[in-house]
Design a protein around this motif. Structure first.
Motif, short mmCIF file in Angstrom:
data_model
loop_
_atom_site.label_atom_id
_atom_site.label_comp_id
_atom_site.label_asym_id
_atom_site.label_seq_id
_atom_site.Cartn_x
_atom_site.Cartn_y
_atom_site.Cartn_z
N ASN A 162 47.14 30.90 58.16
CA ASN A 162 47.01 29.89 57.16
C ASN A 162 46.81 30.34 55.87
O ASN A 162 45.91 31.43 55.77
CB ASN A 162 45.94 28.66 57.41
N LEU A 163 46.93 29.95 54.59
CA LEU A 163 46.53 30.15 53.21
C LEU A 163 45.19 29.90 53.13
O LEU A 163 44.61 28.84 53.56
CB LEU A 163 47.34 29.80 52.16
N PHE A 164 44.33 30.80 52.04
CA PHE A 164 43.18 30.35 51.78
C PHE A 164 43.24 29.04 50.77
O PHE A 164 42.48 28.17 50.94
CB PHE A 164 42.30 31.25 51.15
N VAL B 30 48.96 41.92 60.38
CA VAL B 30 49.78 40.90 59.76
C VAL B 30 50.27 41.40 58.39
O VAL B 30 49.47 41.88 57.75
CB VAL B 30 48.96 39.40 59.50
N ALA B 31 51.48 40.97 57.83
CA ALA B 31 52.16 41.30 56.78
C ALA B 31 52.36 39.92 55.90
O ALA B 31 52.91 38.93 56.73
CB ALA B 31 53.12 42.02 56.55
N TYR B 32 52.44 39.82 54.82
CA TYR B 32 53.03 38.73 54.07
C TYR B 32 54.38 39.26 53.22
O TYR B 32 54.33 40.27 52.38
CB TYR B 32 52.08 38.15 52.94
N ARG B 33 55.50 38.65 53.73
CA ARG B 33 56.90 39.11 53.16
C ARG B 33 57.03 38.39 51.81
O ARG B 33 57.46 37.20 51.71
CB ARG B 33 57.80 38.92 54.16
N LEU B 34 56.90 39.05 50.57
CA LEU B 34 57.03 38.41 49.27
C LEU B 34 58.29 38.77 48.65
O LEU B 34 58.61 40.09 48.55
CB LEU B 34 56.00 38.96 48.49
N TYR B 35 59.21 38.08 48.38
CA TYR B 35 60.26 38.27 47.64
C TYR B 35 60.27 37.59 46.06
O TYR B 35 59.47 36.95 45.78
CB TYR B 35 61.59 37.30 48.25
N HIS B 36 60.87 38.60 45.37
CA HIS B 36 60.90 38.35 44.03
C HIS B 36 61.42 36.80 43.63
O HIS B 36 60.56 36.35 42.42
CB HIS B 36 61.92 39.18 43.09
N HIS B 37 62.00 36.05 44.14
CA HIS B 37 62.58 34.85 43.63
C HIS B 37 61.49 33.66 44.03
O HIS B 37 61.70 32.83 43.75
CB HIS B 37 63.73 34.70 44.30
N ALA C 64 55.96 30.23 44.88
CA ALA C 64 54.75 29.86 45.61
C ALA C 64 54.72 30.49 46.81
O ALA C 64 55.50 30.61 47.61
CB ALA C 64 55.00 28.24 45.47
N LEU C 65 53.23 30.43 47.21
CA LEU C 65 53.02 31.17 48.54
C LEU C 65 53.56 29.92 49.68
O LEU C 65 53.38 28.91 49.40
CB LEU C 65 51.33 31.35 48.74
N ASN C 66 53.90 30.45 50.78
CA ASN C 66 54.20 29.68 51.84
C ASN C 66 53.63 30.56 53.26
O ASN C 66 54.11 31.56 53.53
CB ASN C 66 55.86 29.70 51.94
#
Length: 307
Positions: free
Chosen positions: A268-270, A288-295, A298-300
């Motif tokens: 879950n997000l803080f 754990v990793a968070y996969r962040l894409y340039h487009h 907002a965090l999900n």
């Protein structure tokens, strides 16, 4: 062009979990370096200590960083190792005192490297970033303190630690406090007579404090630990000095990624703009990793990734 970043949580010497995660995310080891065809990894710190594979983790991370396939942001465990070998001024006293407890904390690292190898690792770490800021997101091990970060950049024109910063920190309170806050977060002293026992069985007179949401007024508002406070303590007002020690990461700020806080599944997000990627890999939890894409704008929580 890179399609984005994979922000990877505290590894703490768990090399098997690291290799499994990288492979599952599409990284492959080529000429001794893990790399992705169009993504880059960001390690949030605390790659050393605790686990059985510290040497392999250091090998993987340092090679990825050296070949520009990853960044490493320093955590409190890296800072401890740097300070283990760093004398204060011209004295024989070290910045991280050579006590039995401190040696035990670093044992999984110091036991697998010779002294020369450990010193070389500490030296390499002493040039790595304390924080990273990109146009659409930020990364720090435990906390984003904008006041300190702005002053640090104005003074050193860099986001990186350095021997000069370390030397100056011995006599500059603002540097000492800033290094501590970025790598260890906000820690508030409990009133006399109170302590909190963590999952590790250690009783502490300080608690980890939140740095987001509404302004805190009492201990219950600010607590960032799974262990509950006694009701009478949770309701006790913070002192004016304690309130001044707090810093807030506002809801309007760009997304921030941190480690450090030993979360448990589910992911879950803080908050709407803060994601923690530390899910207790050094214990029974996954890396754990968070996969962040340039487009993404907002965090999900659906973008967390683990195996």
């Amino acid at each position: 062009m890179s399609s984005g970043f994979d922000i990877i949580g505290d590894i703490h010497g768990e090399s098997d979990k690291l290799e499994a995660l990288l492979l599952a995310m599409g990284y492959r080891e080529q000429t001794g370096v893990f790399q992705h065809p169009d993504r880059k990894a960001i390690f949030v710190g605390d790659i050393i200590d605790r686990g059985p594979g510290v040497r392999r983790v250091v090998e993987i991370v340092s090679r990825m960083v050296g070949d520009d396939h990853a960044y490493l942001v320093l955590g409190n465990h890296e800072l401890n190792l740097i300070n283990w070998f760093r004398p204060l001024g011209l004295s024989k006293t070290f910045a991280h005192p050579h006590s039995k407890a401190n040696r035990l904390q670093l044992s999984a690292t110091l036991d697998v490297f010779s002294e020369d190898e450990a010193k070389s690792l500490a030296n390499w770490l002493s040039y790595q970033p304390l924080f990273l800021e990109f146009p659409k997101f930020r990364v720090a091990h435990a906390l984003w303190d904008q006041h300190f970060i702005s002053r640090f950049i104005d003074t050193y024109s860099s986001c990186c630690l350095s021997p000069e910063v370390l030397r100056q920190s011995d006599r500059n309170p603002w540097l000492l406090q800033g290094l501590d806050r970025l790598t260890r977060g906000l820690n508030l002293r409990l009133p006399e007579g109170y302590f909190l026992t963590g999952n590790d069985g250690v009783s502490r007179k300080r608690i980890r404090a939140k740095f987001w949401g509404e302004a805190a007024s009492n201990y219950g508002n600010v607590l960032l630990q799974a262990q509950p406070l006694p009701p009478e303590l949770a309701a006790r007002e913070l002192t004016a000095i304690q309130k001044q020690q707090l810093c807030r990461y506002g809801a309007q700020e760009r997304p921030l990624f941190v480690g450090h806080y030993w979360q448990s599944l589910p992911t879950n997000l803080f908050s709407a703009n803060i994601a923690c990627v530390d899910f207790s890999a050094a214990g029974t939890g996954p890396l754990v990793a968070y996969r962040l894409y340039h487009h993404h704008t907002a965090l999900n929580p659906e973008h967390y990734f683990y195996v």
